[in-house]
Design a protein around this motif. Structure first.
Motif, short mmCIF file in Angstrom:
data_model
loop_
_atom_site.label_atom_id
_atom_site.label_comp_id
_atom_site.label_asym_id
_atom_site.label_seq_id
_atom_site.Cartn_x
_atom_site.Cartn_y
_atom_site.Cartn_z
N PRO A 243 -3.95 4.65 2.50
CA PRO A 243 -2.98 4.97 1.44
C PRO A 243 -3.60 4.81 0.05
O PRO A 243 -4.59 4.11 -0.15
N SER A 244 -2.98 5.48 -0.90
CA SER A 244 -3.36 5.35 -2.30
C SER A 244 -2.17 4.77 -3.06
O SER A 244 -1.03 4.85 -2.60
N PRO A 245 -2.40 4.20 -4.25
CA PRO A 245 -1.29 3.57 -4.99
C PRO A 245 -0.15 4.52 -5.31
O PRO A 245 1.00 4.10 -5.40
N ARG A 246 -0.44 5.81 -5.49
CA ARG A 246 0.60 6.76 -5.90
C ARG A 246 1.10 7.65 -4.77
O ARG A 246 1.92 8.53 -4.99
N GLY A 247 0.61 7.44 -3.56
CA GLY A 247 1.00 8.27 -2.43
C GLY A 247 1.82 7.49 -1.42
O GLY A 247 2.30 6.38 -1.68
N ASP A 248 2.00 8.10 -0.24
CA ASP A 248 2.73 7.43 0.84
C ASP A 248 1.96 6.20 1.31
O ASP A 248 0.73 6.18 1.33
N LYS A 249 2.71 5.18 1.71
CA LYS A 249 2.09 3.94 2.18
C LYS A 249 1.74 3.99 3.66
O LYS A 249 1.00 3.14 4.15
N SER A 250 2.26 4.99 4.36
CA SER A 250 1.94 5.15 5.77
C SER A 250 2.21 6.59 6.18
O SER A 250 2.71 7.39 5.37
N SER A 251 1.86 6.93 7.40
CA SER A 251 2.08 8.27 7.93
C SER A 251 2.99 8.18 9.14
O SER A 251 2.59 7.64 10.18
N ALA A 252 4.21 8.68 9.00
CA ALA A 252 5.16 8.64 10.12
C ALA A 252 4.64 9.46 11.30
O ALA A 252 4.80 9.06 12.46
N PHE A 253 4.02 10.60 11.02
CA PHE A 253 3.49 11.44 12.09
C PHE A 253 2.38 10.73 12.86
O PHE A 253 2.31 10.79 14.09
N LEU A 254 1.50 10.07 12.12
CA LEU A 254 0.38 9.37 12.76
C LEU A 254 0.87 8.17 13.56
O LEU A 254 0.36 7.88 14.65
N GLU A 255 1.85 7.47 13.03
CA GLU A 255 2.43 6.34 13.75
C GLU A 255 3.02 6.78 15.09
O GLU A 255 2.79 6.14 16.13
N GLN A 256 3.79 7.86 15.07
CA GLN A 256 4.40 8.35 16.30
C GLN A 256 3.35 8.79 17.32
O GLN A 256 3.48 8.56 18.52
N THR A 257 2.29 9.46 16.83
CA THR A 257 1.23 9.92 17.73
C THR A 257 0.54 8.75 18.40
O THR A 257 0.31 8.77 19.62
N CYS A 258 0.19 7.73 17.64
CA CYS A 258 -0.50 6.56 18.21
C CYS A 258 0.40 5.80 19.17
O CYS A 258 -0.05 5.34 20.22
N ASP A 259 1.67 5.66 18.82
CA ASP A 259 2.61 4.96 19.69
C ASP A 259 2.80 5.72 21.01
O ASP A 259 2.86 5.10 22.08
N LEU A 260 2.85 7.03 20.94
CA LEU A 260 3.06 7.85 22.14
C LEU A 260 1.88 7.78 23.09
O LEU A 260 2.05 7.75 24.31
#
Length: 354
Positions: A243-260
């Protein structure tokens, strides 16, 4: 007594987000932050810049090849709307597929990585400065790179299986031991006589996605299709979001992919990105093979955001319109055709009143 040779060879396909707009903004943020902190006598706390990412990847490649002599690492880069294999170079990759009993030359990782990234960034930069540039040119087509990774894994499996498609007999695709890297039975011919004559060891594939850009709302369908394919073939997908200070703090798509897929997910921030800390993250979290992970204290995915998001805007929605063909979700009703599959949207017939 000599150590027993593992039955499989580790295969890792690493996807790197090198989008020039994303990393250019990070470079400006880093310069401003370092200047202010240096005046106060403090060390840098990020965000990470492109040079630090490439240095960490080179260290990861060296360590990965040192763990197993016959392992294979493939680097795929994505910048804007472009994705390409960075290492090995195309000629070396084709030579390997023609002679799968050979090994990839890991000593060329630094030069191939630098050359491949430079070529990819140049192509992406031309799109950004073009008058016909689209908003997606400033982010990364992670779904395209994810698809390329699956194609590369299939080519490795086919080459190891004497040219027979790894997807030919889907009923024999299973792993013998869920606690280790597992053996893909299909690569051994399902116990046939011909399998005894094959000397090549099977591959144990996994994918590592390193993303720095914000998620593309329109890539959700393609990304999840790749994730379900990995789930079916038991290919673990790990994710590292920077993440960058001015962007998203995480990626919902990436989280779901890794969890799956049962992989690891981490979003290092602050000082974890600077002063070579990114190298430490890749080596300590994402380098260990699956067989060792149950014995290590690695970060777990405790909370995954599964809330529905509009495919065109990326906004979280409680009520939405769903395409009856591809099941895409939209906050506002599409007019005429679906924005995802281009299917014609037919008006609902009003019931007759007596």
């Amino acid at each position: 007594m000599p150590a027993k040779q593992p039955k499989e060879r580790p295969l890792t396909v690493m996807v790197l987000d090198v989008s020039p707009v994303t990393w250019g903004e990070r470079d400006l943020q880093r310069a401003a932050s370092d200047k202010a902190r240096l005046a106060a006598g403090k060390r840098s706390i990020g965000p990470a810049i492109m040079d630090e990412l490439l240095s960490a990847v080179q260290a990861f490649g060296s360590a990965f090849s040192s763990l197993e002599r016959e392992s294979a690492l493939v680097l795929v880069g994505v910048a804007g709307n472009h994705a390409a294999v960075l290492y090995p170079r195309p000629d070396a990759l084709e030579t390997f597929f023609a002679n799968p009993e050979t090994r990839l030359d890991t000593s060329s990782i630094p030069s191939d990585l630098t050359q491949g990234v430079a070529e990819l960034v140049e192509r992406a930069a031309k799109d950004v400065t073009s008058p016909a540039s689209t908003p997606t040119a400033t982010t990364a087509a992670m779904a395209s790179a994810f698809s390329i990774s699956l194609c590369l894994i299939n080519r490795f499996l086919v080459a190891a299986n004497a040219g027979v498609s790894a997807l030919q007999d889907s009923h024999i695709w299973h792993r013998g031991n869920a606690d280790d890297e597992g053996v893909l039975s299909a690569l051994g011919g399902g116990g046939s006589k011909s399998s005894k004559t094959r000397k090549a060891r099977a591959w144990s594939p996994r994918i590592l996605l390193v993303q720095a850009s914000d998620d593309r709302a329109g890539d959700y369908n393609a990304l999840m299709n790749c994730a379900f394919a990995c789930k079916k073939l038991q290919v673990v997908v790990d994710g590292c979001f920077i993440p960058s200070p001015r962007g998203d703090k995480s990626s919902a798509f990436l989280e779901q992919t890794c969890d799956l897929t049962g992989g690891l997910f981490l979003a290092p921030s602050g000082a974890a990105q600077s002063n070579k800390a990114l190298t430490e993250v890749l080596l300590s979290v994402f380098l260990p093979p699956r067989s060792c992970r149950s014995k290590m204290n690695l970060p777990a995915i405790n909370k995954v955001d599964f809330r529905a998001r509009s495919f065109d805007t990326g906004e979280i929605v409680d009520m939405a319109f769903v395409c009856e063909k591809c099941l895409s979700i939209f906050k506002n009703k599409p007019q005429g055709r679906c924005k995802t599959c281009d299917a014609e949207i037919q008006a609902r017939k009003q019931p007759r009143t007596s």
